[in-house]
Scaffold this motif. Structure first.
Motif, PDB file in Angstrom:
ATOM      1  N   LEU A 108       3.487  -0.935   1.205  1.00 45.14           N
ATOM      2  CA  LEU A 108       4.577   0.049   1.330  1.00 45.14           C
ATOM      3  C   LEU A 108       4.034   1.450   1.582  1.00 45.14           C
ATOM      4  O   LEU A 108       4.597   2.209   2.373  1.00 45.14           O
ATOM      5  N   ILE A 109       2.933   1.803   0.932  1.00 47.71           N
ATOM      6  CA  ILE A 109       2.320   3.121   1.138  1.00 47.71           C
ATOM      7  C   ILE A 109       1.802   3.233   2.565  1.00 47.71           C
ATOM      8  O   ILE A 109       2.046   4.225   3.254  1.00 47.71           O
ATOM      9  N   ARG A 110       1.094   2.212   3.013  1.00 52.34           N
ATOM     10  CA  ARG A 110       0.537   2.218   4.372  1.00 52.34           C
ATOM     11  C   ARG A 110       1.641   2.374   5.420  1.00 52.34           C
ATOM     12  O   ARG A 110       1.462   3.014   6.445  1.00 52.34           O
ATOM     13  N   GLU A 111       2.824   1.794   5.140  1.00 53.01           N
ATOM     14  CA  GLU A 111       3.934   1.858   6.084  1.00 53.01           C
ATOM     15  C   GLU A 111       4.821   3.087   5.872  1.00 53.01           C
ATOM     16  O   GLU A 111       5.845   3.230   6.533  1.00 53.01           O
ATOM     17  N   GLY A 112       4.434   3.967   4.938  1.00 55.73           N
ATOM     18  CA  GLY A 112       5.178   5.202   4.721  1.00 55.73           C
ATOM     19  C   GLY A 112       6.466   5.032   3.944  1.00 55.73           C
ATOM     20  O   GLY A 112       7.319   5.909   3.952  1.00 55.73           O
ATOM     21  N   LEU A 113       6.622   3.910   3.253  1.00 52.50           N
ATOM     22  CA  LEU A 113       7.855   3.641   2.512  1.00 52.50           C
ATOM     23  C   LEU A 113       7.735   3.948   1.024  1.00 52.50           C
ATOM     24  O   LEU A 113       8.707   3.808   0.284  1.00 52.50           O
ATOM     25  N   ALA A 114       6.556   4.360   0.579  1.00 52.42           N
ATOM     26  CA  ALA A 114       6.327   4.700  -0.820  1.00 52.42           C
ATOM     27  C   ALA A 114       5.068   5.551  -0.901  1.00 52.42           C
ATOM     28  O   ALA A 114       4.307   5.650   0.071  1.00 52.42           O
ATOM     29  N   VAL A 115       4.867   6.163  -2.056  1.00 58.90           N
ATOM     30  CA  VAL A 115       3.647   6.928  -2.313  1.00 58.90           C
ATOM     31  C   VAL A 115       3.155   6.598  -3.713  1.00 58.90           C
ATOM     32  O   VAL A 115       3.944   6.239  -4.582  1.00 58.90           O
ATOM     33  N   ARG A 116       1.850   6.690  -3.917  1.00 58.14           N
ATOM     34  CA  ARG A 116       1.300   6.603  -5.273  1.00 58.14           C
ATOM     35  C   ARG A 116       1.217   8.034  -5.745  1.00 58.14           C
ATOM     36  O   ARG A 116       0.910   8.936  -4.979  1.00 58.14           O
ATOM     37  N   GLY A 117       1.473   8.230  -7.003  1.00 59.59           N
ATOM     38  CA  GLY A 117       1.453   9.591  -7.496  1.00 59.59           C
ATOM     39  C   GLY A 117       0.883   9.686  -8.879  1.00 59.59           C
ATOM     40  O   GLY A 117       0.606   8.690  -9.541  1.00 59.59           O
ATOM     41  N   VAL A 118       0.724  10.920  -9.279  1.00 57.87           N
ATOM     42  CA  VAL A 118       0.278  11.216 -10.626  1.00 57.87           C
ATOM     43  C   VAL A 118       1.536  11.342 -11.470  1.00 57.87           C
ATOM     44  O   VAL A 118       2.509  11.974 -11.077  1.00 57.87           O
TER      45      VAL A 118
END
Length: 161
Positions: A108-118
């Protein structure tokens, strides 16, 4: 109720509780149920569908949920790993979910649909999904303002006899 009937009922309930739950489905872009366990994808922020702040976020949320459901449905093998203490079935657990060996959060991150965050002070991870995405972020390309034709070099010419 007679003692034998109570015992039989208790036995049926106990046997049912021990059966493996095979339920696997998407709750939203950050939560899935895998084999009966509700998993919050570890440190993942995806657009919200229920509390969307704008139409763009709502559209991205629908795309994220659809993509996540597609990943789970198409996978030959779905597995999860919890990050913290063991939890009971249908209890929300923080963890990672893999489809055919690849982490769904990473996809999902690679496809721009999510982000990992702090994790922020209040306990959540947030991103403003309503703001315009940076040019190098793929999510912007997934929800175009208007459909456009491919460049001439990518158009396919009709077959000629």
């Amino acid at each position: 109720m007679k003692r034998g009937a109570v015992f039989a009922t208790a036995l049926v309930l106990a046997a049912t509780a021990c059966e493996a739950d095979t339920t696997t489905r998407v709750v939203d872009g950050e939560h899935v149920i895998v084999k009966g366990h509700k998993i919050t994808l570890h440190q993942l922020d995806a657009p919200e569908s229920k509390d969307a702040k704008c139409d763009r976020e709502k559209g991205l949320a629908a795309l994220t949920e659809e993509r996540l459901a597609g990943l789970l449905l198409a996978a030959k093998d779905v597995e999860f790993r919890k990050t913290g203490m063991a939890c009971l079935q249908m209890q929300d657990c923080d963890g990672f979910v893999k489809v055919d060996g690849e982490d769904v959060g990473d996809i999902l991150i690679r496809e721009g649909l999510a982000v990992r965050g702090v994790i922020e002070e209040g306990g959540g991870i947030t991103r403003d999904w309503c703001a315009s995405a940076p040019i190098d972020e793929p999510a912007e390309a997934l929800v175009p303002d208007e459909p456009s034709a491919p460049p001439p070099e990518q158009q396919i010419a009709p077959a000629q006899n």
